[in-house]
Design an enzyme around this catalytic site. Sequence first.
Site, PDB file in Angstrom:
ATOM      1  CE  LYS A  25      11.160 -10.400 -13.675  1.00 45.44           C
ATOM      2  NZ  LYS A  25      10.882 -11.026 -12.405  1.00 45.44           N
ATOM      3  CB  CYS A  35      -1.053  -0.026   1.297  1.00 46.28           C
ATOM      4  SG  CYS A  35      -1.872  -1.439   1.356  1.00 46.28           S
ATOM      5  CG  ASN A  51       2.119  -0.595   3.742  1.00 38.89           C
ATOM      6  OD1 ASN A  51       1.610  -1.647   3.398  1.00 38.89           O
ATOM      7  ND2 ASN A  51       3.217  -0.292   3.319  1.00 38.89           N
ATOM      8  N   GLY A  52       0.327  -2.191   5.998  1.00 38.74           N
ATOM      9  CA  GLY A  52       0.913  -3.376   6.993  1.00 38.74           C
ATOM     10  C   GLY A  52      -0.280  -4.317   7.529  1.00 38.74           C
ATOM     11  CE  LYS A  78       9.885  -2.877  -8.331  1.00 38.67           C
ATOM     12  NZ  LYS A  78      10.350  -3.726  -9.510  1.00 38.67           N
ATOM     13  CD  GLU A  84       7.024 -11.563 -11.463  1.00 31.39           C
ATOM     14  OE1 GLU A  84       7.170 -11.219  -9.723  1.00 31.39           O
ATOM     15  OE2 GLU A  84       7.803 -11.310 -12.203  1.00 31.39           O
ATOM     16  CD  GLU A 119      13.666 -13.335 -12.436  1.00 38.72           C
ATOM     17  OE1 GLU A 119      13.315 -12.433 -12.845  1.00 38.72           O
ATOM     18  OE2 GLU A 119      13.110 -13.938 -11.398  1.00 38.72           O
ATOM     19  CG  HIS A 153      15.111 -37.766 -12.068  1.00 36.37           C
ATOM     20  ND1 HIS A 153      15.609 -38.848 -11.834  1.00 36.37           N
ATOM     21  CD2 HIS A 153      16.316 -37.163 -12.614  1.00 36.37           C
ATOM     22  CE1 HIS A 153      16.664 -39.183 -11.974  1.00 36.37           C
ATOM     23  NE2 HIS A 153      17.300 -37.882 -12.751  1.00 36.37           N
ATOM     24  CD1 TRP A 181      -1.642  -5.533  -4.144  1.00 35.25           C
ATOM     25  CD2 TRP A 181      -1.327  -6.443  -2.226  1.00 35.25           C
ATOM     26  NE1 TRP A 181      -1.190  -6.811  -4.485  1.00 35.25           N
ATOM     27  CE2 TRP A 181      -1.330  -7.445  -3.307  1.00 35.25           C
ATOM     28  CE3 TRP A 181      -1.202  -7.011  -0.841  1.00 35.25           C
ATOM     29  CZ2 TRP A 181      -0.951  -8.862  -2.729  1.00 35.25           C
ATOM     30  CZ3 TRP A 181      -1.230  -8.265  -0.676  1.00 35.25           C
ATOM     31  CH2 TRP A 181      -0.748  -9.218  -1.534  1.00 35.25           C
ATOM     32  NE  ARG A 213       5.350   2.197  -2.000  1.00 34.00           N
ATOM     33  CZ  ARG A 213       5.889   1.904  -0.807  1.00 34.00           C
ATOM     34  NH1 ARG A 213       5.057   0.903   0.063  1.00 34.00           N
ATOM     35  NH2 ARG A 213       6.969   2.046  -0.263  1.00 34.00           N
TER      36      ARG A 213
END
Length: 606
Positions: A482, A2, A98-99, A601, A485, A478, A501, A74, A27
């Site tokens: 990406k 947030c 925020n939190g 973010k 995401e 990675e 395997h 958020w 963010r």
Amino acid sequence: MCGIVGVLGLHEAAPILVEALKKLEYRGYDSAGIATVNNGRLERRRAVGKLVNLSDRLVHEPLAGKAGIGHTRWATHGAPSEVNAHPHQAGPVAVVHNGIIENFQDLRDELAQKGYVFQTQTDTETVALLTQFHLEQGLAPVEAAKATIARLRGAYALCFLFDGHEDLLVAARQGSPLAIGHGVGEMFVGSDAIALAPMTNEITYLNEGDFAIITRNSLDIFDVDGQAVVREKKNVSIDATRVEKSGHKHYMAKEIAEQPVVISEAVRYYHGLEDQDSGRLDEIDFTQFDRILMVACGTAYYACFTAKYWFEQIARIPVEVDVASEFRYREAPISPRTLAIFVSQSGETADTLAALRYVSGKADKILTITNSAESSMARESDWTLPILAGVEIGVASTKAFTCQLTVLLILTIEAALSKKAISADEARHKIIALRTLPGLMSQALELRDVIDLIAQELSEVSDVLFLGRGAIYPLALEGALKLKEISYIHAEGYASGELKHGPIALVDPQTPIIVLAPRDRLFEKTVSNMQEVMARGGKVILISDAQGLKEAGADVWKTIEMPPVSDEIAPILYAVPAQMIAYHTAVAKGTDVDQPRNLAKSVTVE
């Protein structure tokens, strides 16, 4: 997560708040709102979705007043909705947060028994109602906020605005970052310096547990013990060009394109020009360490995973890599001759910060690698190494990732030299190779048209596999991250040798397999794994240099030709096509590249 903004200004607050909130869009958020005090009256406006929706509402329902607070939310507790959006108001107080308030349910039950009625599912409304309760008990605004904060457990950055008080903001932080901006006859509050950049470059960062009383001409800060303290005022310059798209369609495209420049700056910062050593790593004596512990989240974790290969192969130092969200709950024993390295773009990642605090006092030294030298992690470490990526707005990290890798490779070379695992001449040749990286990246960026054509076809599939060996294996992870995401296509990364395997069961003609294969000492083994895929109808996209593509044969589905590169810097260079595949696929699908759904973010809550 947030975003928080507060203004005690000389001009109308609403447009200033909205403009500052735009700087915090990176963010990630799902709703936004502002509140102001005008002629003693507290009012607010909120809207679900993008900030443009809030702006539209303010056109039809304007808010006057030169004091105000704003928020991009958020969602954590409670779905994205107007009723759950911040600011939350309870009678004469409005709050942005925020939190996560961990004991909100107990407080909620207590307030309900006192007759207070809740309108939302959020933990933040509890903060507002508890403050209202204290005000109704006769406490003044500052004392009511202080009494409320004393009851809270969890992580929070809070800013309070009170009815009838047009020259007062109260702010507090515990676990989530918060900064105070200084003007001339004006004061500001923000989640970070980017939010405050349009208003001021004079910033005071609150420390953990700080409580601040703010007026237009004063700032009084009290520490966790209630003692008055003075926090340093710093000049923070945010280059305006770094927070604009500069002609690119998306921030992510701009940040991918910036990588040659920022990596060149990072190498120069640590190693000057030609053979000059800046001496910035001189105080780190690797002879005092027997092992390295590396902890991070998400993309930064994959940077650490890559560096594990470097530290062990080049510097001959054993390395343990851990996901921050799991690490501290394992209660891992930490031997005293351990260097603990924490990697975080923001330096405020909640899980990584908590892991750092767990290690504090157990490891010999703590080193943070971050893009924010003023962050909590930087301030709580023995050493901090900046990655110098500049402002990164896109939620999916690109230039921060490659800058993290660059700094980690430089650190590895320094460790190897210190441990006498390599000679000074070998170290010099590795730095010379690293200086070629920006030019190689520029060549890789020229592949955008080739990758765009491949991405058009990838945008039609449901699943993608990424394969890599050795230090390229973390890059396969990675690359898959990406793609997930920003395109929302299911993707998985695997070590090439692990394919048989289990994961080979996923191979079919509808599932493209992206093979990251620089022509290194493991190249032949990677090609063998690739042949196993193609024998089962798999559609292989091979990323290698010209010689590698030639040796792999003509049966691959698609190819991306990279410039030849040394083994050590290959993982950094090959990040570029992985990023561009994700970017162009997302563009082809029409997703929100810079602000993908459900993501933030800077993850400042656990």
